[in-house]
Structure formats: structure tokens, C-alpha cells
Design a protein around this motif. Sequence first.
Motif, PDB file in Angstrom:
ATOM      1  N   ARG A 112       0.830  -1.204   0.000  1.00  0.00           N
ATOM      2  CA  ARG A 112       0.000   0.000   0.000  1.00  0.00           C
ATOM      3  C   ARG A 112       0.866   1.256   0.000  1.00  0.00           C
ATOM      4  NH1 ARG A 112      -4.200   0.158   4.321  1.00  0.00           N
ATOM      5  NH2 ARG A 112      -4.206  -2.105   4.352  1.00  0.00           N
ATOM      6  N   ALA A 115       1.506   1.847  -3.519  1.00  0.00           N
ATOM      7  CA  ALA A 115       0.263   2.332  -4.116  1.00  0.00           C
ATOM      8  C   ALA A 115       0.108   3.832  -3.891  1.00  0.00           C
ATOM      9  CB  ALA A 115      -0.928   1.572  -3.533  1.00  0.00           C
ATOM     10  N   ALA A 119       0.095   6.875  -6.776  1.00  0.00           N
ATOM     11  CA  ALA A 119      -1.038   7.792  -6.905  1.00  0.00           C
ATOM     12  C   ALA A 119      -0.594   9.236  -6.716  1.00  0.00           C
ATOM     13  CB  ALA A 119      -2.120   7.424  -5.884  1.00  0.00           C
ATOM     14  N   ASN A 195      -3.685   2.750  -9.597  1.00  0.00           N
ATOM     15  CA  ASN A 195      -3.347   3.754  -8.590  1.00  0.00           C
ATOM     16  C   ASN A 195      -2.931   5.077  -9.223  1.00  0.00           C
ATOM     17  OD1 ASN A 195      -3.885   2.029  -6.386  1.00  0.00           O
ATOM     18  ND2 ASN A 195      -1.879   1.076  -6.602  1.00  0.00           N
ATOM     19  N   SER A 198      -6.099   6.713  -9.950  1.00  0.00           N
ATOM     20  CA  SER A 198      -6.724   7.154  -8.705  1.00  0.00           C
ATOM     21  C   SER A 198      -6.143   8.502  -8.263  1.00  0.00           C
ATOM     22  CB  SER A 198      -6.514   6.103  -7.617  1.00  0.00           C
ATOM     23  OG  SER A 198      -7.018   6.559  -6.377  1.00  0.00           O
ATOM     24  N   ALA A 246      -7.158   1.228   1.738  1.00  0.00           N
ATOM     25  CA  ALA A 246      -6.788   0.520   0.508  1.00  0.00           C
ATOM     26  C   ALA A 246      -7.253  -0.933   0.539  1.00  0.00           C
ATOM     27  CB  ALA A 246      -5.279   0.586   0.300  1.00  0.00           C
ATOM     28  N   LEU A 275      -7.431   2.931  -3.685  1.00  0.00           N
ATOM     29  CA  LEU A 275      -6.085   2.428  -3.888  1.00  0.00           C
ATOM     30  C   LEU A 275      -6.077   0.916  -3.726  1.00  0.00           C
ATOM     31  CD1 LEU A 275      -3.748   5.003  -2.071  1.00  0.00           C
ATOM     32  CD2 LEU A 275      -4.516   4.950  -4.449  1.00  0.00           C
TER      33      LEU A 275
END
Length: 358
Positions: A112, A115, A119, A195, A198, A246, A275
Motif C-alpha cells: 500500500r 500504491a 497515486a 493507482n 486514482s 486501501a 487504492l
Amino acid sequence: MPTVSTVILTAPLLLLLLWATYPTMATNWLSLARLPRSRPLSGAAPCARLRGLTPGQVGVCRARGEVMESVRRAAEMVIEECQHQFRNRRWNCSTTPRGINVFGRVMNQGTREAAFVHALSSAALAMAVTRACTRGELEKCGCDRKVRGVSPEGFQWSGCSDNLSYGVAFSQTFVDEPERAKGLSAGRPLMNLHNNESGRKAILHNMQVECKCHGVSGSCELRTCWKVMPPFRRVGIVLKERFDGATEVRLTRIGSRTALLPRDPQVKPPAARDLLYLAPSPDFCHLDPENGIPGTAGRRCNGTSRLAPDGCELVCCGPGYRAGRAEVVQRCSCKFSWCCSVRCQQCKNTVTIHTCKV
């Protein structure tokens, strides 16, 4: 001397070796933040010497060199905002002292944290390029003049709206290039592309309207308005919230295509703004120089908080922290002076500081 058949046989192996390093390539353009401002970033020769860019990104640099200063600016924005958002977490976006992988090998894994960085990076680049358009720094773009007419609220669309569509298009071209070059049948490229998008949606769904009044004595008989991007801090806050929520996914084959679906079948499929991550995060507790993890030893933490992410038990990975007294200088006895300043005294206070044990 190798024969032609030997070269043909070893070429796929070489390609596989190159793609094995792929995860480290996707965000290596952030290393442009390390370059001195005096170093040019455009032109065939400078572009070829920019470490951290994929071949496709070098091609973008050569074709659209005027935008590369915005790319450098975006890289600086990512590091600064990431460190602000995670300043009280175990992983605090600490950077490596050198090299092109600024956040270390933690970016290689589909966590994450990776991620969030993807993003934030795609959003930062879209915003940096859009700002350059609005300021007239780029020849091929300017204000967004497509928004015209009267709004349902009764104001007149006018002025210089931020040309977000141009910035988003460049972000898609530059940031998404390593993922599309890899192909869309593997989990990590699909995760990164999701991502990236996003991050850009975090700007789009938080656009703001600024207005100016026209009329006798500022009566606002007519209002003209235009669209502007949110502050980057707002985008960082939105993405940090999505980081906390996420969704862990896995690569799933659906007919002839592959997709990322929640690992837990009880979890609803993620929305386009969510995410996604593929792998659990390390605990970030202990020093791991090889992967760019500094550990939490010596970190300051909040000794009065037990459940919050900045609490000592969470940051220090258990009860391993100590309290100490320190003298700090703070502003005090502030008074407003007409017109228009605030004058303060400097006061010394003794405070308790909590730090994780070494």
C-alpha cells in the motif's frame, strides 16, 4: 564467438532480466528531484543522461522537453508531501542518501506504500504541468477555454480555468509509460495503472471554483467564475485517507483477460478512486539498509496517545520508548499591531519528548 542462433536464444533471457528490474523503474523518475536546478533537463543529450527514466520516458523528454522542468518540480512535490503525510507513521517516506530509487526498495513490492506513492506521483505531475500551462510557461497549452456559458447557479463561466485535461494527458503519457510497456497481463502493472489513475481522479473530484464580482461598488450584479485545482496538500490528504482504506487484491483470470479483485471475497470490488495493493507491508520497525528502511529507533512519538498512528507503542513497535525533558523556544504573548503585523515574545518552555529506544 557467439553464433546467431546463440544470440537469438539468449535475447529472451536478457529481456526477462531487464523486466525483472521493472518494479524499480516505475517511480525512478522521482530521482530528478535530486538534480541541481542549474542542470538542463531538455535536449537530446541531456535527456539521454537522465538516470531513472525508462527509454519511453527519455523519448517523451526529447519530444516535449519544455515540460521536463515541471517533471522535476513534481518529483520535489511528491517527496515533500509524502513526508508530510507520513511524518507520524512507522514508514515516514524517508529517502535513500543516493541513487535513483529515492524511497528505497520498498517501492519494488506491491504494498500500500507503493500504491500511495504511485497515486501521489501521477497527481503531482498532472498538477505541476497544469500550473505551468496556467502560468504561460508552456508553448503548447494555456488556460482551459472550453468552459463557457452560464452555470446552473447563475454565474458566468469566464477567466482562466486550469487546463487540467492537458496535465492529466501528460501524466498518463509519462507516468503510465513503464506500465504499458510491460503489458497488462501481470498484477503489478495493473495495480500501478489503477493507482496512477486514482491519483489523477483525486484532483478531478476536488476541483474548486473561484469567482470575481462585477458591478457598481462591488455589488456583485454579475459574477464570473473559473475552475482551479485544489491545493496539493488537499490531494495528499485525500490519498492518505485512501491509503488507510486501501484494498488488498489478487490477479484473477476472467475469461481471456486478467483483473485485480479483492483477495477477500467478502469485500466489495474497489472503485476507480480507491487504492489497490498486492502484498502486505513490512513492519518497518527495524533497520534494513538493503531495502531502504531506516527503522524507528530514535524517532519521536506521541507518548499521550495509545491508539493513534503516531502513538509510541505503534511507532516504536511496542513499549520500547523513553521519555526525556527538553527546553524549547516558542512564540508567546503575541499582540496584533495596527497595521498590520503580529509581534510575539520568545518564551522558553520545558516539555516532555518521547523517542523510540535504539
